[in-house]
Design an enzyme around this catalytic site. Structure first.
Site, short mmCIF file in Angstrom:
data_model
loop_
_atom_site.label_atom_id
_atom_site.label_comp_id
_atom_site.label_asym_id
_atom_site.label_seq_id
_atom_site.Cartn_x
_atom_site.Cartn_y
_atom_site.Cartn_z
N SER A 141 0.86 -1.19 0.00
CA SER A 141 0.00 0.00 0.00
C SER A 141 0.89 1.23 0.00
O SER A 141 2.08 1.15 0.36
CB SER A 141 -0.85 0.00 1.28
OG SER A 141 -1.50 1.24 1.46
N TYR A 154 -2.33 -1.21 10.35
CA TYR A 154 -2.26 -1.30 8.89
C TYR A 154 -0.92 -0.79 8.38
O TYR A 154 -0.26 -1.43 7.55
CB TYR A 154 -3.42 -0.49 8.29
CG TYR A 154 -3.63 -0.67 6.81
CD1 TYR A 154 -4.40 -1.73 6.32
CD2 TYR A 154 -3.08 0.20 5.89
CE1 TYR A 154 -4.61 -1.90 4.95
CE2 TYR A 154 -3.27 0.05 4.52
CZ TYR A 154 -4.04 -1.00 4.06
OH TYR A 154 -4.25 -1.16 2.71
P1 NAD Z 1 -11.54 -5.90 -0.30
O1 NAD Z 1 -12.17 -5.78 1.06
O2 NAD Z 1 -12.33 -5.58 -1.51
O3 NAD Z 1 -10.92 -7.36 -0.48
C1 NAD Z 1 -10.23 -8.01 0.53
C2 NAD Z 1 -10.21 -9.48 0.22
O4 NAD Z 1 -9.53 -10.16 1.29
C3 NAD Z 1 -11.61 -10.10 0.13
O5 NAD Z 1 -11.61 -11.11 -0.86
C4 NAD Z 1 -11.78 -10.71 1.51
O6 NAD Z 1 -12.71 -11.78 1.54
C5 NAD Z 1 -10.38 -11.20 1.77
N1 NAD Z 1 -10.10 -11.45 3.18
C6 NAD Z 1 -10.29 -10.63 4.25
N2 NAD Z 1 -9.97 -11.27 5.37
C7 NAD Z 1 -9.55 -12.51 5.03
C8 NAD Z 1 -9.10 -13.64 5.75
N3 NAD Z 1 -9.01 -13.64 7.10
N4 NAD Z 1 -8.78 -14.77 5.08
C9 NAD Z 1 -8.88 -14.81 3.73
N5 NAD Z 1 -9.30 -13.77 2.98
C10 NAD Z 1 -9.65 -12.63 3.64
O7 NAD Z 1 -10.24 -4.98 -0.21
P2 NAD Z 1 -9.23 -4.42 -1.32
O8 NAD Z 1 -9.31 -2.96 -1.24
O9 NAD Z 1 -9.41 -5.09 -2.62
O10 NAD Z 1 -7.85 -4.84 -0.64
C11 NAD Z 1 -7.01 -5.83 -1.17
C12 NAD Z 1 -5.59 -5.55 -0.71
O11 NAD Z 1 -5.16 -4.30 -1.25
C13 NAD Z 1 -5.43 -5.43 0.79
O12 NAD Z 1 -4.23 -6.03 1.21
C14 NAD Z 1 -5.38 -3.93 1.01
O13 NAD Z 1 -4.69 -3.59 2.18
C15 NAD Z 1 -4.65 -3.49 -0.23
N6 NAD Z 1 -4.83 -2.09 -0.58
C16 NAD Z 1 -6.06 -1.57 -0.82
C17 NAD Z 1 -6.18 -0.24 -1.15
C18 NAD Z 1 -7.50 0.39 -1.46
O14 NAD Z 1 -7.56 1.62 -1.57
N7 NAD Z 1 -8.57 -0.35 -1.63
C19 NAD Z 1 -5.06 0.57 -1.22
C20 NAD Z 1 -3.81 0.02 -0.96
C21 NAD Z 1 -3.71 -1.31 -0.64
#
Ligand code: NAD
Length: 259
Positions: A141, A154
């Site tokens: 991130s 985080y």
């Molecule tokens: P999201 O909530 O859409 O997806 C998260 C996924 O992780 C889902 O499929 C969920 O079911 C799964 N998950 C959560 N807990 C879990 C567990 N205990 N076991 C197995 N699976 C689990 O979120 P996203 O925004 O797509 O995030 C995905 C990644 O990207 C994360 O690591 C997040 O930190 C990172 N990220 C997101 C953003 C953003 O702005 N959305 C920015 C930077 C980094």
């Protein structure tokens, strides 16, 4: 990528699903993982097979548990006979000031966002090393590089992921196993929607206003990054052109960390 197989953790939603589809579009077989409604997940799985003509399986695992994370990788290897690509993407968020930060939330964020990356990598690396080819892509991130208030767990986890990426890269540097991190800025996914809704409610603003404020604070592009754009970077990192790209982190953040 025909003949290659990839496990994308947390790929039932958001960025993980975007990356899974981008790899599938290149002909890669896909192991999906993540929480969600059973029928919805089956629709996603079958859709990937139909749209891209690849094999796709779904494996449940709760990545807050180290044993389950390692077993997920073992099951993924069993599904397609080998695992060429591991995308450590699953993640959660919790926001609170440090004194108020619930211990169980700290533990959960560290377990899912950081420790699962260690466990899955530990289980995936031996096979990659044996075949002298592999790609590990860690979805870190902008918060792996800079901080924000109220995101202690985080930010700690994501900085940890960037560090772990470098160690894993060095341990495999002479091989064709590469390990890199992608550092997205704001991507419009369920994880961020929750933060936008909380902000709108706390400040008595509309979702549209909260969206604008969220981007305005951090992301100079004033546009959300898309899961497809993250997928494009993952495809590049899996290509032969990226064979000597390792231990690196790639910002896709609309200028967030350039400030
Ligand atoms: P999201 O909530 O859409 O997806 C998260 C996924 O992780 C889902 O499929 C969920 O079911 C799964 N998950 C959560 N807990 C879990 C567990 N205990 N076991 C197995 N699976 C689990 O979120 P996203 O925004 O797509 O995030 C995905 C990644 O990207 C994360 O690591 C997040 O930190 C990172 N990220 C997101 C953003 C953003 O702005 N959305 C920015 C930077 C980094």
């Amino acid at each position: 990528m025909k003949g290659k197989s990839a496990l994308v953790t947390g790929s039932t939603s958001g960025i993980g699903l975007g990356v899974a589809k981008a790899l599938a579009a290149q002909g890669c077989d896909i192991v999906l993982n993540g929480f969600g409604d059973k029928d919805e997940i089956e629709k996603i799985r079958a859709g990937i097979e139909a749209d891209y003509g690849v094999r796709a399986v779904y494996l449940f695992a709760d990545l807050s548990k180290g044993d389950a994370a390692r077993k997920l990788v073992e099951d993924a290897i069993e599904a397609f006979g080998k695992l060429d690509i591991l995308v450590n993407n699953a993640g959660i968020q919790h926001t609170d000031f440090i004194p108020d930060f619930p211990v169980e939330k700290w533990d959960a964020v560290i377990a899912i966002n950081l420790s699962a990356v260690f466990h899955c990598s530990a289980a995936a690396l031996p096979g990659m090393q044996e075949r002298n080819w592999g790609r590990i892509i860690n979805i870190a991130s902008a918060h792996g590089l800079v901080a924000s208030a109220k995101k202690a767990a985080y930010v700690a986890a994501k900085h940890g992921v960037v560090g772990l990426t470098k160690v894993a890269a060095l341990e495999n540097a002479t091989s064709h196993v590469t390990v890199n991190a992608i550092c997205p800025g704001w991507v419009h996914t369920p994880l961020v929607e929750k933060q936008i809704e909380a902000r709108a409610e706390a400040e008595g603003k509309s979702i549209e206003e909260a969206n604008k404020e969220l981007l305005g604070e951090k992301q100079p592009s004033l546009r959300f990054v898309t899961p497809e754009q993250i997928g494009g970077m993952a495809v590049y990192l899996c290509s032969e052109a990226a064979d000597t790209v390792t231990g690196a982190h790639f910002s896709i953040d609309g200028g967030w960390t350039a400030q």
